[in-house]
Design a protein around this motif. Structure first.
Motif, short mmCIF file in Angstrom:
data_model
loop_
_atom_site.label_atom_id
_atom_site.label_comp_id
_atom_site.label_asym_id
_atom_site.label_seq_id
_atom_site.Cartn_x
_atom_site.Cartn_y
_atom_site.Cartn_z
N TYR A 190 -20.23 -19.43 -11.21
CA TYR A 190 -19.76 -20.67 -12.16
C TYR A 190 -18.36 -20.21 -12.37
O TYR A 190 -17.46 -20.89 -12.94
CB TYR A 190 -20.40 -20.41 -13.18
CG TYR A 190 -20.11 -21.58 -14.43
CD1 TYR A 190 -20.67 -22.85 -14.55
CD2 TYR A 190 -19.38 -21.20 -15.54
CE1 TYR A 190 -20.31 -23.80 -15.26
CE2 TYR A 190 -19.15 -22.03 -16.31
CZ TYR A 190 -19.87 -23.66 -16.30
OH TYR A 190 -19.46 -24.47 -17.11
N GLU A 191 -17.81 -18.98 -12.14
CA GLU A 191 -16.59 -18.49 -12.48
C GLU A 191 -15.56 -18.81 -11.32
O GLU A 191 -14.26 -18.52 -11.66
CB GLU A 191 -16.60 -16.82 -12.75
CG GLU A 191 -17.69 -16.62 -13.85
CD GLU A 191 -17.57 -15.20 -14.10
OE1 GLU A 191 -16.95 -14.32 -13.84
OE2 GLU A 191 -18.72 -14.68 -15.15
N TRP A 192 -16.05 -18.42 -9.95
CA TRP A 192 -14.96 -19.02 -9.06
C TRP A 192 -15.09 -20.40 -8.44
O TRP A 192 -14.47 -20.82 -7.46
CB TRP A 192 -15.18 -17.79 -7.82
CG TRP A 192 -16.49 -17.57 -7.35
CD1 TRP A 192 -17.21 -16.40 -7.78
CD2 TRP A 192 -17.35 -18.15 -6.45
NE1 TRP A 192 -18.44 -16.50 -6.93
CE2 TRP A 192 -18.40 -17.79 -6.18
CE3 TRP A 192 -17.05 -19.70 -5.60
CZ2 TRP A 192 -19.41 -18.18 -5.28
CZ3 TRP A 192 -17.93 -20.10 -4.80
CH2 TRP A 192 -19.10 -19.25 -4.52
N GLU A 193 -15.89 -21.34 -9.21
CA GLU A 193 -16.00 -22.84 -8.80
C GLU A 193 -14.57 -23.27 -8.35
O GLU A 193 -14.22 -24.08 -7.58
CB GLU A 193 -16.67 -23.52 -9.33
CG GLU A 193 -18.13 -23.46 -9.02
CD GLU A 193 -19.19 -24.29 -10.06
OE1 GLU A 193 -20.04 -24.69 -9.39
OE2 GLU A 193 -18.76 -24.52 -11.14
N LEU A 194 -13.85 -23.26 -9.51
CA LEU A 194 -12.59 -24.05 -9.66
C LEU A 194 -11.67 -23.30 -8.57
O LEU A 194 -10.93 -24.03 -7.78
CB LEU A 194 -11.73 -23.64 -10.94
CG LEU A 194 -12.33 -24.58 -12.06
CD1 LEU A 194 -11.74 -24.38 -13.39
CD2 LEU A 194 -12.25 -26.13 -11.76
N LEU A 195 -11.36 -21.99 -8.27
CA LEU A 195 -10.61 -21.47 -7.28
C LEU A 195 -11.02 -21.93 -5.75
O LEU A 195 -10.25 -22.13 -4.93
CB LEU A 195 -10.28 -20.17 -7.69
CG LEU A 195 -11.57 -18.98 -7.57
CD1 LEU A 195 -11.70 -18.53 -6.10
CD2 LEU A 195 -11.15 -18.02 -8.34
N GLU A 196 -12.50 -22.16 -5.82
CA GLU A 196 -13.20 -22.44 -4.47
C GLU A 196 -12.56 -24.05 -3.97
O GLU A 196 -12.17 -24.22 -2.89
CB GLU A 196 -14.36 -22.26 -4.41
CG GLU A 196 -15.38 -22.72 -3.15
CD GLU A 196 -16.46 -23.23 -3.53
OE1 GLU A 196 -17.32 -23.28 -2.45
OE2 GLU A 196 -16.72 -23.83 -4.48
N ARG A 197 -12.56 -24.70 -5.01
CA ARG A 197 -12.13 -26.10 -5.04
C ARG A 197 -10.86 -26.19 -4.27
O ARG A 197 -10.31 -26.88 -3.46
CB ARG A 197 -12.34 -26.92 -6.34
CG ARG A 197 -13.88 -27.14 -6.63
CD ARG A 197 -13.69 -27.89 -7.97
NE ARG A 197 -14.83 -28.10 -8.70
CZ ARG A 197 -15.06 -28.60 -9.79
NH1 ARG A 197 -14.17 -28.96 -10.63
NH2 ARG A 197 -16.28 -28.43 -10.35
N LYS A 198 -9.61 -25.44 -4.91
CA LYS A 198 -8.44 -25.23 -4.35
C LYS A 198 -8.56 -24.67 -3.02
O LYS A 198 -7.97 -25.34 -2.21
CB LYS A 198 -7.40 -24.36 -5.35
CG LYS A 198 -7.19 -24.86 -6.63
CD LYS A 198 -6.03 -24.39 -6.98
CE LYS A 198 -6.09 -22.78 -7.54
NZ LYS A 198 -4.82 -22.10 -7.84
N ALA A 199 -9.16 -23.83 -2.66
CA ALA A 199 -9.33 -23.49 -1.19
C ALA A 199 -9.77 -24.24 -0.37
O ALA A 199 -9.36 -24.65 0.68
CB ALA A 199 -10.47 -22.33 -1.27
#
Length: 793
Positions: free
Chosen positions: A750-759
């Motif tokens: 839940y904490e790295w979902e947004l940065l994964e989306r960017k990746a």
């Protein structure tokens, strides 16, 4: 220390509050609470007992009564100044007197005075209140019975007026009993708690009614939290309540009152080309250097804050603007003004985050807020303000007023850190600006809560919200709640209104149509309700409506205009709901024994005052902590260095109940050692955090030895297994990083979902059709089996 029962004073005298019992009734999204305090004076002199306790700022206190020798004495709600005068006069004449009031500078701290408690006397005091219950992100209804009242940093010129300005005895927890009855037409799935509960007992076959209770002998030494899960929480609902028959039919309490609840299930949609200015305002006062919870090996608040800031920085969208402020007795900011989010500005900010300390003294947020608001707006980039604080501040109304004055230009997302954070400050600055409020308690992770709010801030809002009513002839609607034209994902909207005119004498129905717009589509929900409405002896909806009106106008003694103060007084006295300008007063004139000399004073603070913040051992709380933070501020401003906590503590070691200095050092050393081995490791020690810290602003990773070491490989092996030899090495590095996160960071997804989306978005632009081949090679190298579907292929 000896094992005393109940509470003790500095000289080991028994404090007269023996136990608390709570009867809790939850009906759908509303709680009605009756809290009973049992006093007994075992001393040989008359006493005045003062009990200072926290309560959620949404609570509408409407009844206060005492039971003395079988006789009920019901308090009257009066102008606070008059109530104080009557209380003092009653004590001087030898009467028994009771006074209940809010603190002048915050809506979530109350004091209960029991004056002239005779030797051997037993008194039962009961206060009743109602409150709206918030919903958690997973749809759980949340009820909190606060036990912990943190020492709150106070500005010296206000200390004398506040009920927080008291000396505190060393304490042992008194007992608490609580029974909760829950009813909902939606069906009750389960009830959870941080405390030991009896097995849930369903009272109906369809599970629309249930009862739970705390296990016998519970010591009220921490907040009591309940999570209630209903079968369906997103259906709009309307509740209607008959008014008081003895009041004017068109008055606030005389007319029927409705409560419309709207909690839309807004789908999560990835925002495209999102723009915004994101400002993060982080508490760096001395108290942030204490553990998040009372549990062993708990992460320090400042370390959790640093990790949170890193995640937020990495998750921001390209093209936005950002800045980071730290506040204490003074404030610091990373950049003179908000800067565009680029690789360079992000790297600069990450390095500064790593060096943050809880070294700015006291907790004064107002000057930092004023600096943020005086900066010119960035065209096309609406401001989103994220405020993190443990809430130990007494000028809450001044802060709230400042946020409200600038509400048109921004949303404020607020976070209360640790048990005892001010619900008045955290909830209200979010409410007046259209943002959301979160509390990080117990085992909650600050990072999870913060990233959830950032996701909400990046989502499309529900706009153009309006209500239309279809009512029987002769009835009309008067809105009581202010308009709120937009809400974001995770927000719930509660609207109060009056039904005025001629109520039908036969069974009938009314309909409310709730219209709104989501992603350009016009939507509506219709809810039908029965008329005439049923009577409710507690007048719950009326009192919640009155509390809502009071909250919009009541900004404490210093921040409320004369006109608003008069309005608040009228609403408070008519509804019987306590405000900053009123107090409950009860006098037992049957007890008329002249007082010989001054009454002995016994202060009874809330049982769970956060002693873990004070060197993990019982000790002084109010004045000592105040002096420490004020002294800390002085040291910081004089030397630009944070004072040594143990050295400062020794200045007060002669005060009653201060832990011996050797024990303090031992506890301090033990805490530091345990935190090194903490499973929530300090900034930079958690491998997931380290991996995230290497990500570029655009979402990619650089292929270097720092990355390959974290992946458990070597740069040579990683280069050798790259299936696209002549392509951009960052493509291969980014695929490896995302695959590794999915396999090893599941618990923190839940904490790295947004940065994964960017990746993933970056990979689609730079790798395209080769992604499945790259994922297969990454699985082979790392000996994993991550599904390529996570990359959207």
């Amino acid at each position: 220390m000896e094992n005393y029962c109940g509470l003790i004073t500095r000289s080991n005298e028994t404090v007269p509050l023996k136990s608390i019992s709570v009867n809790l009734s939850i009906n759908d999204f509303v709680a009605a609470v009756a809290a009973t305090l049992n006093y007994e004076n075992e001393e040989k002199v008359p006493l005045e007992a003062v009990f200072v306790f926290p309560m959620d700022e949404d609570s509408a206190v409407y009844s206060f009564e005492a039971l003395v020798d079988g006789k009920k004495i019901v308090a009257e709600l009066q102008d606070k100044m008059k109530a104080h005068s009557k209380y003092e006069d009653a004590l001087s004449q030898g009467y028994q007197a009771y006074l209940l009031e809010e603190d002048e500078y915050t809506r979530d701290v109350f004091s209960c005075n029991v004056g002239n408690l005779q030797p051997g006397a037993k008194v039962t005091v009961t206060l009743r209140y109602v409150q709206e219950l918030p919903l958690e992100s997973d749809g759980a209804l949340y009820y909190l019975l606060p036990a912990i009242l943190n020492p709150r940093y106070q500005l010296t010129e206000r200390s004398e007026k506040s009920c927080l300005n008291i000396q505190s005895p060393n304490i042992l927890p008194y007992t608490l009993s609580m029974v909760a009855t829950i009813t909902s037409q939606q069906g009750i799935e389960r009830v959870q708690s941080n405390c030991s509960l009896s097995p849930i007992q369903f009272l109906t076959e369809d599970k629309t009614s249930a009862q739970v209770s705390l296990t016998e002998g519970y010591k009220f030494d921490r907040d009591v939290e309940l999570l209630i899960y209903y079968s369906e929480v997103h259906s709009p609902s309307v509740a209607v309540e008959m008014g008081m028959l003895d009041m004017k039919p068109d008055s606030l309490m005389g007319a029927p009152c409705t409560m419309v609840s709207f909690y839309p299930d807004i789908p999560e949609v990835e925002a495209s080309n999102y723009c915004g200015e994101f400002v993060f305002l982080m508490d760096r006062s001395g108290s942030m250097d204490f553990p998040m919870t009372t549990e062993k090996n708990s992460q320090l608040r400042i370390e959790a804050a640093k990790e949170t800031l890193l995640l937020l920085l990495k998750s921001l969208p390209m093209g936005c603007y950002f800045n980071i402020y730290g506040f204490g007795s003074s404030y610091e900011k990373f950049f003179p003004e908000s800067v565009k989010y680029t690789q360079e500005t992000m790297e600069d900010a990450v390095e500064k985050v790593k060096g943050l300390e809880a070294d700015l003294g006291g907790t004064e947020i107002l000057t930092a807020l004023c600096d943020i608001y005086k900066a010119p707006s960035i065209p096309g980039h609406p401001l989103k303000l994220f405020v993190f604080t443990d809430g130990e501040v007494s000028d809450a109304f001044s802060v709230i007023r400042e946020v409200q004055l600038h509400s048109i230009k921004h949303r404020c997302f607020s976070f209360g850190i640790g048990q005892g954070a001010s619900t008045s400050l955290i909830k209200t600055i979010a409410r007046v600006s259209g943002g959301t409020a979160e509390f990080i308690r117990g085992k909650d992770r600050m990072q999870t809560k913060a990233l959830g709010s950032l996701k909400s801030a990046l989502q499309c809002a529900v706009n153009n919200i309006s209500l239309s009513w279809d009512l029987p002839p002769g009835l009309s609607v008067k809105m009581l709640s202010p308009e709120q034209p937009a809400i974001i994902r995770g927000q719930r909207l509660i609207i109060y209104a009056q039904l005025t005119g001629l109520m039908p004498q036969v069974e009938s129905t009314g309909t409310v149509c709730l219209k709104h717009t989501l992603q350009g589509k016009s939507l509506e929900n219709r809810v039908t309700f029965s008329l005439p409405p049923k009577a409710n002896a507690n007048f719950t909806i009326h009192r919640l409506a009155a509390k809502s009106l009071i909250q919009t106008k009541d900004m404490g003694f210093d921040e409320t205009s004369e006109e608003e103060r008069e309005d608040v007084m009228n609403i408070s006295l008519q509804s019987g709901v306590l405000s900053s300008f009123t107090a409950f007063i009860a006098i037992n004139k049957e007890l008329n024994k002249p007082v010989q000399g001054p009454l002995e004073h016994r202060v009874i603070p809330s049982t769970g005052i956060d002693v873990t913040m004070l060197w993990n051992s019982p000790g002084p709380w109010r004045n000592q902590f105040d002096q420490w933070e004020l002294r800390s501020a002085e040291c910081t401003s004089e030397t630009n260095e944070s004072p040594n906590f143990v050295e400062l503590e020794s200045e007060y070691s002669g005060m009653t109940n201060v832990a011996p200095i050797e024990e303090t050092k031992k506890a301090d050393t033990s805490t530091k050692n345990s935190n090194v081995q903490n499973e929530h490791k300090a900034f930079g020690e958690n491998v997931v955090v380290q991996l995230i810290s290497l990500q570029n602003a655009n979402g990619s990773w650089k292929l270097d030895e720092d990355l390959t070491k974290l992946l458990g490989s070597t740069l040579k092996d990683v280069n050798a297994t790259n299936p696209v030899k002549h392509g951009d090495p960052s493509v291969w590095a980014t695929v490896l990083a995302v695959v590794w996160l999915h396999a090893n960071g599941k618990d923190l997804k839940y904490e790295w979902e947004l940065l994964e989306r960017k990746a993933v978005a970056w990979l689609h632009d730079h790798a395209g059709s080769s992604i499945p081949m790259l994922v297969q090679a990454a699985n082979s190298l790392l000996k994993l089996s991550v599904n390529p579907a996570v990359f959207g292929v």
